[in-house]
Design a protein around this motif. Structure first.
Motif, PDB file in Angstrom:
ATOM      1  N   ALA A 247     -87.934  19.098  26.029  1.00  0.00           N
ATOM      2  CA  ALA A 247     -89.086  18.709  26.158  1.00  0.00           C
ATOM      3  C   ALA A 247     -89.968  18.943  24.838  1.00  0.00           C
ATOM      4  O   ALA A 247     -89.921  20.101  24.230  1.00  0.00           O
ATOM      5  CB  ALA A 247     -89.854  19.654  27.209  1.00  0.00           C
ATOM      6  N   LEU A 248     -90.238  17.747  24.124  1.00  0.00           N
ATOM      7  CA  LEU A 248     -90.711  17.737  22.809  1.00  0.00           C
ATOM      8  C   LEU A 248     -92.100  17.733  22.899  1.00  0.00           C
ATOM      9  O   LEU A 248     -92.860  17.071  23.191  1.00  0.00           O
ATOM     10  CB  LEU A 248     -90.154  16.380  22.179  1.00  0.00           C
ATOM     11  N   HIS A 249     -92.755  18.901  22.204  1.00  0.00           N
ATOM     12  CA  HIS A 249     -94.324  19.021  22.265  1.00  0.00           C
ATOM     13  C   HIS A 249     -94.804  18.657  20.786  1.00  0.00           C
ATOM     14  O   HIS A 249     -94.402  19.207  19.949  1.00  0.00           O
ATOM     15  CB  HIS A 249     -94.674  20.324  22.751  1.00  0.00           C
ATOM     16  N   LEU A 250     -95.586  17.646  20.790  1.00  0.00           N
ATOM     17  CA  LEU A 250     -96.092  17.425  19.294  1.00  0.00           C
ATOM     18  C   LEU A 250     -97.633  17.906  19.414  1.00  0.00           C
ATOM     19  O   LEU A 250     -98.567  17.652  20.115  1.00  0.00           O
ATOM     20  CB  LEU A 250     -96.178  15.756  19.308  1.00  0.00           C
ATOM     21  N   ARG A 251     -97.740  18.689  18.364  1.00  0.00           N
ATOM     22  CA  ARG A 251     -99.155  19.594  18.256  1.00  0.00           C
ATOM     23  C   ARG A 251     -99.984  18.959  17.181  1.00  0.00           C
ATOM     24  O   ARG A 251     -99.479  18.468  15.959  1.00  0.00           O
ATOM     25  CB  ARG A 251     -98.750  20.969  18.119  1.00  0.00           C
ATOM     26  N   ALA A 252    -101.053  18.614  17.578  1.00  0.00           N
ATOM     27  CA  ALA A 252    -102.160  18.277  16.564  1.00  0.00           C
ATOM     28  C   ALA A 252    -103.543  18.346  16.843  1.00  0.00           C
ATOM     29  O   ALA A 252    -103.842  18.490  17.980  1.00  0.00           O
ATOM     30  CB  ALA A 252    -101.945  16.559  16.302  1.00  0.00           C
ATOM     31  N   ASP A 253    -104.411  18.481  15.817  1.00  0.00           N
ATOM     32  CA  ASP A 253    -106.029  18.692  16.090  1.00  0.00           C
ATOM     33  C   ASP A 253    -106.692  17.578  16.587  1.00  0.00           C
ATOM     34  O   ASP A 253    -106.462  16.444  16.312  1.00  0.00           O
ATOM     35  CB  ASP A 253    -106.404  19.292  14.804  1.00  0.00           C
TER      36      ASP A 253
ATOM     37  N   ALA B  52     -97.359  17.877  14.522  1.00  0.00           N
ATOM     38  CA  ALA B  52     -97.512  16.340  14.123  1.00  0.00           C
ATOM     39  C   ALA B  52     -98.815  15.882  13.418  1.00  0.00           C
ATOM     40  O   ALA B  52     -99.242  14.879  13.386  1.00  0.00           O
ATOM     41  CB  ALA B  52     -97.778  15.665  15.661  1.00  0.00           C
ATOM     42  N   MET B  53     -99.298  16.984  12.500  1.00  0.00           N
ATOM     43  CA  MET B  53    -100.439  16.814  11.573  1.00  0.00           C
ATOM     44  C   MET B  53     -99.723  15.929  10.386  1.00  0.00           C
ATOM     45  O   MET B  53    -100.441  15.738   9.637  1.00  0.00           O
ATOM     46  CB  MET B  53    -101.185  18.039  11.161  1.00  0.00           C
ATOM     47  N   ARG B  54     -98.617  16.272   9.988  1.00  0.00           N
ATOM     48  CA  ARG B  54     -97.889  15.715   8.909  1.00  0.00           C
ATOM     49  C   ARG B  54     -97.767  14.272   8.752  1.00  0.00           C
ATOM     50  O   ARG B  54     -97.828  13.665   9.908  1.00  0.00           O
ATOM     51  CB  ARG B  54     -96.868  16.522   8.721  1.00  0.00           C
ATOM     52  N   PRO B  55     -97.453  13.644   7.686  1.00  0.00           N
ATOM     53  CA  PRO B  55     -97.288  12.261   7.639  1.00  0.00           C
ATOM     54  C   PRO B  55     -96.102  11.808   8.651  1.00  0.00           C
ATOM     55  O   PRO B  55     -95.071  12.633   9.082  1.00  0.00           O
ATOM     56  CB  PRO B  55     -96.982  11.882   6.195  1.00  0.00           C
ATOM     57  N   VAL B  56     -96.012  10.472   9.237  1.00  0.00           N
ATOM     58  CA  VAL B  56     -95.252  10.131  10.065  1.00  0.00           C
ATOM     59  C   VAL B  56     -93.740  10.244   9.714  1.00  0.00           C
ATOM     60  O   VAL B  56     -92.949  10.830  10.722  1.00  0.00           O
ATOM     61  CB  VAL B  56     -95.434   8.557  10.325  1.00  0.00           C
ATOM     62  N   GLU B  57     -93.685  10.142   8.571  1.00  0.00           N
ATOM     63  CA  GLU B  57     -91.824  10.195   8.119  1.00  0.00           C
ATOM     64  C   GLU B  57     -91.433  11.665   8.462  1.00  0.00           C
ATOM     65  O   GLU B  57     -90.490  11.989   8.708  1.00  0.00           O
ATOM     66  CB  GLU B  57     -91.600   9.764   6.916  1.00  0.00           C
TER      67      GLU B  57
END
Ligand code: AP5
Length: 217
Positions: free
Chosen positions: A111-117, A171-176
């Motif tokens: 289960a992949l959790h992408l965290r962002a503000d 997931a706040m960093r650039p896409v790549e």
């Protein structure tokens, strides 16, 4: 590899789902895309769900569960791997999805959790609105989608942590950079999946590993 994603609107489920699908050569099952296709074709199902999508509300569980069961059956004929984007959205869906996975021998490995503000998510979705024209990408509807995520979707992250299959990525960093971090984590999980039972695993939190993935922060 069988991956599901739990992440707020704009965190990159669609973007990173495509990266994962290409890397592992598995189908990318995106419930939002499947629903929007029905709306665009004006099928009976599309007409029934359009107002939910336009208002940023969840479509009834039984509708999305039927769609996902069909997609899983197709994925099984292709070898059984998948990356699931957009489901589950609440605990009832998480439990029902687990049952479908058990029935088909396809429960998720990760289960992949992408965290962002939230501020960054609103910025991304308004930027997308200027280019694409999704009916739900207006600021009031974006904020409603975010509120719904915090209220009913985010709590299932803890459920996956207990199951020992959670991987959390910043997931706040650039896409790549986000993509690189995800693929590194999934490659590491691939050997765990084969050799360590879920009950013996611990959640993995990579959000503090910026420097290792080339981030200056
Ligand atoms: P869905 O299509 O799943 O929408 P969502 O969850 O709101 O997510 P988005 O598609 O807006 O964002 P994303 O996380 O995929 O990010 P993306 O990669 O596109 O669902 C839509 C609706 O369908 C729901 O509201 C509901 O009505 C219904 N629905 C769907 N599933 C359901 C279910 N299971 N149960 C009930 N109802 C359901 O990226 C967004 C933008 O940000 C892009 O422009 C991208 O280029 C950019 N971006 C991505 N990553 C980065 C980054 N790292 N840095 C900068 N920009 C980035």
């Amino acid at each position: 590899m069988r991956v599901l994603m739990v992440a707020p609107p704009g965190a990159g489920k669609g973007t990173q789902g495509a990266v994962i699908a290409a890397h592992f050569d598995i189908p990318h099952i995106a419930t939002g895309d499947l629903l929007r296709e029905h709306v665009a074709r004006q099928t009976e199902l599309g007409r029934a769900v359009q107002h939910h999508l336009d208002r940023g509300e969840l479509v009834p569980d039984e509708i999305v569960l039927d769609i996902v069961r069909d997609a899983f059956e197709q994925a099984r004929r292709r070898g059984g791997g998948y990356v699931l984007d957009g489901m589950p959205r609440n605990l009832a869906q998480a439990r029902a999805l687990y049952q479908i996975g058990l029935d088909l021998g396809m429960t998720a490995n990760v289960a992949l959790h992408l965290r962002a503000d939230d501020d960054e998510l609103v910025r991304r979705l308004l930027a997308r609105a200027a280019l694409e024209h999704r009916a739900d990408d207006t600021e009031p509807v974006i904020r409603k989608r975010l509120a719904l995520y915090h209220e009913v979707t985010h709590p299932i992250v803890a459920w996956y942590a207990e199951r020992g299959i959670l991987v959390t990525v910043d997931a706040m960093r650039p896409v790549e950079r986000v993509g690189r971090q995800i693929l590194t984590a999934l490659e590491a999980m691939r050997s765990l999946v084969d050799h360590v039972p879920e009950s013996a695993r611990r959640p993995i939190d990579l959000t503090g590993l910026g420097a290792a993935f080339g981030s200056a922060d």
